[in-house]
Structure formats: structure tokens, C-alpha cells
Write a protein that holds these residues in place. Structure first.
Motif, mmCIF file in Angstrom:
data_model
loop_
_atom_site.group_PDB
_atom_site.id
_atom_site.type_symbol
_atom_site.label_atom_id
_atom_site.label_comp_id
_atom_site.label_asym_id
_atom_site.label_seq_id
_atom_site.Cartn_x
_atom_site.Cartn_y
_atom_site.Cartn_z
ATOM 1 N N CYS A 427 0.852 -1.194 0.000
ATOM 2 C CA CYS A 427 0.000 0.000 0.000
ATOM 3 C C CYS A 427 0.886 1.242 0.000
ATOM 4 O O CYS A 427 2.108 1.163 0.128
ATOM 5 N N TRP A 477 -7.790 -10.274 0.438
ATOM 6 C CA TRP A 477 -8.253 -8.986 0.969
ATOM 7 C C TRP A 477 -8.133 -8.954 2.493
ATOM 8 O O TRP A 477 -8.163 -10.001 3.160
ATOM 9 N N GLU A 479 -9.623 -6.378 5.981
ATOM 10 C CA GLU A 479 -10.676 -5.434 6.368
ATOM 11 C C GLU A 479 -10.281 -4.735 7.659
ATOM 12 O O GLU A 479 -9.807 -5.384 8.602
ATOM 13 N N THR A 523 -10.322 3.787 -2.880
ATOM 14 C CA THR A 523 -10.917 3.199 -4.082
ATOM 15 C C THR A 523 -10.026 3.311 -5.309
ATOM 16 O O THR A 523 -9.890 2.349 -6.076
ATOM 17 N N HIS A 526 -5.814 2.370 -4.124
ATOM 18 C CA HIS A 526 -5.591 1.004 -3.674
ATOM 19 C C HIS A 526 -6.584 -0.003 -4.264
ATOM 20 O O HIS A 526 -6.478 -1.205 -3.973
ATOM 21 N N GLY A 528 -9.669 -0.459 -3.518
ATOM 22 C CA GLY A 528 -10.425 -1.060 -2.428
ATOM 23 C C GLY A 528 -11.819 -0.479 -2.291
ATOM 24 O O GLY A 528 -12.369 0.125 -3.220
ATOM 25 N N LYS A 529 -12.391 -0.639 -1.082
ATOM 26 C CA LYS A 529 -13.755 -0.178 -0.803
ATOM 27 C C LYS A 529 -13.756 0.543 0.539
ATOM 28 O O LYS A 529 -13.062 0.144 1.474
ATOM 29 N N GLN A 545 -11.766 -1.918 3.062
ATOM 30 C CA GLN A 545 -11.355 -3.194 2.486
ATOM 31 C C GLN A 545 -10.362 -2.908 1.357
ATOM 32 O O GLN A 545 -10.675 -2.159 0.439
ATOM 33 N N ILE A 546 -9.166 -3.488 1.465
ATOM 34 C CA ILE A 546 -8.149 -3.307 0.427
ATOM 35 C C ILE A 546 -7.498 -4.648 0.133
ATOM 36 O O ILE A 546 -7.429 -5.519 1.006
ATOM 37 N N GLN A 550 -1.211 -5.490 -4.567
ATOM 38 C CA GLN A 550 -1.732 -4.552 -5.554
ATOM 39 C C GLN A 550 -1.419 -5.059 -6.959
ATOM 40 O O GLN A 550 -0.324 -5.572 -7.222
#
Length: 556
Positions: A427, A477, A479, A523, A526, A528-529, A545-546, A550
């Protein structure tokens, strides 16, 4: 409309009479031609504005990329400076010399690449001052490295006192290097802002033309509407032609409205890009400030921490010598016995050991705090790094510790950690720390706001809490959930919480960009969410969440 018709009848009677006869077809064709001309001009201006916006984005991206690349020089300089300090702990001159040579070689290669880029890819008018700044950085770095090598030389000659004196000189050189690098980065940012202002001025000029065309279109709308009204009264047989004109008019209005909305969207995007650029620069400056403070604290603490070991050994030897003396000479001279009772020698021998242990714990804690500050300050890392997520969360909590402590009117905020077993995650560590900072700061704000509305008994019955939970979703993933038991967020606010410039805080307390930038980091940066779950009166939870690894983004 009726007043406008009367005005035309009084001021231009010949023109109105000419419109009422069979020549109306020519007037219609002229208006249609003028309509097409204005629409074409509007489309052309809109195209030019879009070109300016695209060029502005490209220029900003180019200089932002350069700025991120130049920011790496600060980290590399810190690595060049580190061996000169670390040798006081390791006492391994050979190892630290090799580290210095390696760090200096890496820095020099990066430095040469930056210089070559400025010489080949930047216009001379812009690169001249930047190259002078780089020369200042090069000179200060050479002097700093020379001081480090002099420290190593004193260690080889078994003169640690002289080495300690030279460490202060090396730190001043390192400060001069950072000042020169800050000047260089400031000039880069100034060039970037100048280019952005030039693009804005160019877009403003075309926008003025757009307003003039809009005014002309409105005039056409009024003229065609009046003309159609006259035709309806005087020429019943041409009703179909009138309807056709009105239809074309509505189409022109719709097209104009669409163009206006597109232009407004373009300007909003430009403002958003500019604000995000300023925010990124602020966070980068914050990272450099925190890293500098950590460095300034670390030097004297390392000096104290290193000497505590020797002090502990010396004290142990002195106490052992005193006990040995008391063993063989239990009946000392009266003056010695009196002095021993005066200073309470027995208590002093016991308390000295505890005092040294307490000092050892204190320096260890300061070193851990400095390490956390360094971890949090990684704002300018331009590449993905494999890091420990828990380390980033703990560093952020340490920065916010002053807000979590008990205040005069309410107790401390309790942080409950439910950490799962997380693997190292790829990350942008600094940007992810920024997301943690935004969410935790908002949680603290919500809890403080909730406490102002509750009595002391209510606060004691339901104390303020922040729960942090981490877990793996699957092999791909992770969280991170951050929840508070504050006032909660209304449903209509939740729908806009990630919108740019949206904030519920008073003027001057927030920009409305914190959660928007956090959403973009998770988003877009990364893949993610970021989700928000909240209930009024119960609290709010943000779930991040990522992916653990990557994906490499292919060039388009």
C-alpha cells in the motif's frame, strides 16, 4: 413579452412592418443562420476550454509526479545521515561506513537523474533556478558526508568524545541540506502554481466569450419567440412553419443548457483537482515536519540511551565497592558513619538501581514514540510498500493521544483493539495513515459532541469508546473497521459523506475534503472499498477493504 413588443412597435415601426409581410422567410433564414453560428461558436469555445482543462491536468500530473520524485531525495538524505548517528549505538565503524557509501551512492544516482531530467525536459527559464537549488543541495550533502567520515575517523582513533562533538556539526549540515531541499521543492511548487494560474486565465478568457454567446442565444430566443407570435396572428397558413421554429428553438435551448452544465462540471473538476493538489502538498509538508522533529528528538535520546548502559555499569561497580568496603571495614570512622546516616546510604543504594531502571524505561518509551512518528511521517512515498497495517494504526493513535486523554469535563476515550492476524500489505503507507487520521479524528469529534449533550452520570454509565477491528476476508483482501458509540449520522448525510466540499462542521472547522480524499485513496489508489454504516444514537462504523497485493496497472 407584451411590453417588449410595444417597445419594438414604438422604436422600430418600419422593422416591425417589414416583419409582418412576406419577407419573413428571409428573416427566418437569417435567424437560423445566426443560431447555427452561435451554436458552432459555443461548441468551439467549449472544445477549447476542454483542451485547456486537459492540458492543465497533464501539466499538473507531470509536475506532481516530479514533486513526488523529488520528495524521495529527502528520505535518501535521511538514510545518508543515519550512519553518522547510528555509529554511536553500534560502535561498528566498518558497518556504518559501508551503509554510508551505499546510501550516498543511491542518493547520487537519484540526484543525477533529477538533474538530467531538469536539463533535458524542463524549459531553461524554469530549470535555471532549480539547478542552482540542486547545486546548493549537492554542496551541503558533500559537507554532511565529510562530517560523517570525520566521525568514523575519530571512532577508529578511539576518540568517541571528539566524535560526539562532530555529531552536532553534522546535524547542522543535515539541517542545511534539508533547508536547501525545501527551497528546491518550494520553487518546484511555485512553478506548478504559475502554470496552473496561466491555464485558469486562458480558460477564463474563453468563458467570457461563452457568456457573450449565451447572451446572444438568449437574444435569439426572445427574437424568435416574438417573431413566432407575430406570425401566428398575421399568417394562419404558416402555423406549421411556426411550430418548426419553436421546436428548433427548444433544441437550441437544450443544447445550450447541456453546454453550460458541461462547462460547470469542467470548472468543478478543475477546482477539485487544485484543492486535492494543495492538500497533497500540505500532507507532504506535514510528513517532512514530523520526520524532522523525530530526528531532532532521536539524536539526544540516543546519546542518553547509549550512556545509560555505561552509567548502569559504573553505578553497579561503585555500589559493589561500597558493599565490599562495608564488609571488611564494618566500623568506619565516626565522620564516615555520620555522613552515611546523613545521606541515608542504605536507601540511596536501593533507590539508585530503581532510578536507573526508570530512566532506561523512559528512554525506551521515547525511542518507541520516535519510531511511531517516523512511521506516520511516510507521506511522500511514491511507490507501494509492504507494511504492517497495525503499525500504521498504532502510529496514528499515538499522534492523536492528546485528544484521547481525559479532559477536565469528561473522562478519556477508550480505544478497544481487536487485531486479527494480518499479513504484510502492499500500500501507500503514508496515504493510508492519512485515511486512519481522518476517520479517527471524525470519531473523536463525534464523541466530544456527544459528551457535550450528556451529564456526568450518563457519560460514566456509557463511556466513550472507539473500537478498531482488523481481519482477513480471504487470501486476497483485508478489512479494517473503525467504530464509535457517538451520536451517529443521519441517512441523508450518509448519502453525501464522500462528496467533495461537503461538511457538517462550522465554517473554519473543516474543508469537506477529508472523507472525499480518503474515499479516493482507498478506491482509486488502492482499488479497495470504503463504506459507512451509522445509526442515530448508537454510533458510526467505517469499513475499509483493500487487497493484500496490488495489481500492476498497465499503461493505456
Amino acid at each position: 413579452m407584451q411590453r417588449f413588443a410595444i417597445f419594438l412597435q414604438k422604436r422600430f415601426p418600419t422593422f416591425v412592418q417589414w416583419l409582418s409581410i412576406a419577407k419573413w422567410q428571409y428573416v427566418y433564414y437569417a435567424l437560423a443562420a445566426f443560431d447555427l453560428l452561435t451554436i458552432s461558436s459555443s461548441l468551439y469555445l467549449n472544445h477549447k476550454i476542454m483542451d485547456i482543462y486537459t492540458q492543465s491536468i497533464e501539466v499538473n500530473h507531470e509536475w506532481a509526479t516530479r514533486l513526488e520524485t523529488y520528495s524521495e531525495l529527502g528520505q535518501l538524505l535521511a538514510e545518508v545521515n543515519a550512519p553518522g548517528n547510528d555509529v554511536f549505538d553500534s560502535h561498528d565503524v566498518s558497518l556504518e561506513s559501508r551503509k554510508l557509501e551505499s546510501a550516498e551512492d543511491i542518493f547520487q544516482r537519484k540526484f543525477n537523474l533529477v538533474r538530467q531530467e531538469l536539463q533535458t525536459q524542463v524549459e531553461p527559464a524554469q530549470s535555471t533556478h532549480l539547478l542552482k537549488d540542486l547545486d546548493a543541495v549537492q554542496t551541503a550533502t558533500t559537507e554532511m558526508v565529510a562530517e560523517a567520515k570525520l566521525i568514523f575517523s575519530y571512532f577508529r582513533q578511539n576518540q568517541p568524545e571528539m566524535a560526539g562533538k562532530r555529531m552536532a556539526t553534522m546535524d547542522r549540515k543535515y539541517h542545511q541540506v534539508n533547508q536547501a531541499l525545501a527551497t528546491f521543492r518550494g520553487n518546484v511548487s511555485q512553478i506548478q502554481q504559475q502554470l496552473l494560474q496561466q491555464q485558469q486565465i486562458a480558460a477564463s478568457v474563453f468563458r467570457h466569450y461563452e457568456v457573450a454567446i449565451a447572451a446572444a442565444m438568449l437574444f435569439i430566443v426572445g427574437g424568435i419567440t416574438l417573431y413566432g407570435h407575430k406570425l401566428a396572428q398575421k399568417m394562419k397558413s404558416d402555423a406549421l412553419e411556426k411550430e418548426k421554429s419553436i421546436a428548433e428553438l427548444q433544441q437550441a435551448k437544450t443544447l445550450l443548457q447541456q453546454q453550460t452544465e458541461e462547462l460547470q462540471l469542467t470548472l468543478d473538476n478543475l477546482q477539485k483537482a487544485q484543492l486535492q493538489l494543495v492538500q497533497s502538498e500540505k500532507m507532504s509538508s506535514l510528513g517532512e515536519l514530523v520526520a524532522g522533529v523525530a530526528h531532532e528528538i532521536n539524536n539526544p535520546v540516543n546519546f542518553i540511551h547509549g550512556n545509560l548502559t555505561h552509567l548502569h555499569e559504573y553505578s553497579h561497580n561503585l555500589l559493589a565497592f561500597i558493599r565490599l568496603y562495608q564488609k571488611f571495614y564494618p566500623k568506619a570512622a565516626p565522620e564516615i558513619q555520620a555522613e552515611a546516616e546523613e545521606i541515608d546510604l542504605d536507601f540511596l543504594q536501593k533507590d539508585l538501581v530503581k532510578l536507573l531502571d526508570s530512566m532506561q524505561l523512559g528512554t525506551d518509551r521515547i525511542r518507541r514514540i520516535v519510531l511511531s512518528l517516523r512511521n506516520f511521517s511516510r507521506m511522500d512515498e511514491a511507490d507501494f510498500k509492504t507494511v504492517d497495517i497495525h503499525e500504521g494504526i498504532d502510529s496514528t493513535l499515538l499522534i492523536l493521544q492528546h485528544r484521547l486523554k481525559a479532559q477536565s469535563n469528561y473522562p478519556a476515550i477508550e480505544v478497544i483493539k481487536d487485531y486479527g492476524s494480518l499479513p504484510p500489505v502492499e500500500c501507500y503507507a503514508g496515504q493510508l495513515n492519512q485515511v486512519f487520521m481522518n476517520i479517527l479524528s471524525n470519531a473523536i469529534d463525534a464523541l466530544e459532541e456527544n459528551n457535550t449533550k450528556r451529564t456526568a452520570a450518563e457519560i460514566q454509565a456509557q463511556p466513550s469508546q472507539i473500537n478498531i477491528r482488523t481481519s482477513t476476508i480471504d487470501t486476497q483482501w483485508i478489512e479494517i473497521a473503525i467504530a464509535d458509540n457517538g451520536v451517529g449520522i443521519a441517512e441523508h448525510i450518509q448519502q453525501r459523506i464522500f462528496d467533495p466540499f461537503f461538511t457538517t462542521k462550522p465554517v473554519g472547522k473543516g474543508t469537506g475534503m477529508g472523507m472525499s480524499i480518503s474515499y479516493q485513496i482507498i478506491t482509486e489508489k488502492h482499488g479497495g472499498k470504503l463504506k459507512c454504516f451509522s445509526t442515530i444514537g448508537q454510533g458510526t462504523e467505517f469499513v475499509i477493504q483493500i487487497p493484500i497485493k496490488q495489481k500492476v496497472r498497465e499503461a493505456v
